[in-house]
Design an enzyme around this catalytic site. Structure first.
Site, PDB file in Angstrom:
ATOM      1  N   LYS A   1      22.659  11.284  34.297  1.00 24.76           N
ATOM      2  CA  LYS A   1      22.797  12.521  33.535  1.00 24.76           C
ATOM      3  C   LYS A   1      24.254  12.751  33.147  1.00 24.76           C
ATOM      4  O   LYS A   1      24.568  12.973  31.967  1.00 24.76           O
ATOM      5  CB  LYS A   1      22.283  13.706  34.355  1.00 24.76           C
ATOM      6  CG  LYS A   1      22.550  15.058  33.714  1.00 24.76           C
ATOM      7  CD  LYS A   1      22.203  16.190  34.674  1.00 24.76           C
ATOM      8  CE  LYS A   1      22.817  17.492  34.216  1.00 24.76           C
ATOM      9  NZ  LYS A   1      22.619  18.589  35.185  1.00 24.76           N
TER      10      LYS A   1
ATOM     11  N   ASP B   1      18.363  17.197  32.005  1.00 27.39           N
ATOM     12  CA  ASP B   1      18.653  18.206  33.014  1.00 27.39           C
ATOM     13  C   ASP B   1      17.360  18.961  33.321  1.00 27.39           C
ATOM     14  O   ASP B   1      16.281  18.548  32.904  1.00 27.39           O
ATOM     15  CB  ASP B   1      19.771  19.141  32.540  1.00 27.39           C
ATOM     16  CG  ASP B   1      19.278  20.169  31.534  1.00 27.39           C
ATOM     17  OD1 ASP B   1      18.248  19.924  30.876  1.00 27.39           O
ATOM     18  OD2 ASP B   1      19.940  21.219  31.401  1.00 27.39           O
TER      19      ASP B   1
END
Length: 214
Positions: free
Chosen positions: A120, A138
């Site tokens: 991420k 996310d």
């Protein structure tokens, strides 16, 4: 997975959020990398308040790597999990000096080898700092992708690859940010504003509220 009209999805999100960019304030790839590490389980607004002071004292890898860990902890305390985050950003700065001459690499495999950096964080940096197409998964992206039937997985890496298969590469970076904005504005985890949702008709979320009954 449900066959969602991807072009309708992209068009709807583009109309609602025509210009999207990360809300993490930064001047360099290093500052974005550091801010993204700090953003774990913390709001962008709070991170920006913290990094304003952090980067004023430690603006680059060399200075941060040489910083006293206690001083770092005091500055980033309000972001939560400050002990681990302080260790990670200091170790990450040192790793950049040791492995990359103080420069943040734009390669995913190299980024995820840095302390405190997962897919991420790496994808945020690749997209926002270097302009590479990347899907950042996310909590908002994870939730909305599932509600729209774009994936059946709850694993962020699997969701990333599921989305990569069905979303045009040119739309990857914008889609991630548009989902984040959309999650904050409309598709809340606990109280989604279904009566305001432009994607209501294509949503497969069993908990959605039919606007006709409101």
């Amino acid at each position: 997975m449900k066959n969602v009209d991807i072009q309708f999805l992209l068009r709807t999100l583009k109309n609602r959020y025509p210009d999207v960019k990360t809300q993490l304030v930064h001047q360099t790839p290093f500052q974005l990398l550091t801010a993204t590490i700090l953003s774990a389980q913390c709001t962008d607004r709070q991170v920006n308040q913290v990094t304003r002071h952090l980067f004023a004292r430690f603006p680059d890898p060399a200075v941060l790597a040489a910083a006293n860990l206690t001083d770092i902890k005091k500055i980033i305390y309000s972001t939560g999990f400050y002990n681990n985050k302080a260790k990670n950003i200091k170790a990450c700065a040192q790793a950049l000096l040791d492995r990359h001459d103080g420069q943040v690499p734009d390669d995913l495999d190299l980024l995820v080898k840095l302390p405190g950096v997962g897919r991420k964080t790496a994808n945020v940096v690749r997209s926002a700092a270097f302009g590479h197409p990347a899907i950042v998964v996310d909590t908002h992206v994870l939730r909305i992708s599932g509600r729209l039937g774009l994936t059946r997985s709850r694993d962020p890496v699997k969701v990333e690859f599921d989305l990569m298969k069905i979303i045009p590469k040119s739309a990857w970076s914008d889609l991630s940010l548009q989902f984040i904005y959309f999650g904050r504005d409309i598709c809340d985890a606990r109280k989604p504003k279904c009566d305001q949702c432009p994607l209501f008709d294509v949503c497969v979320f069993p908990g959605k509220k039919n606007t006709d009954t409101k």
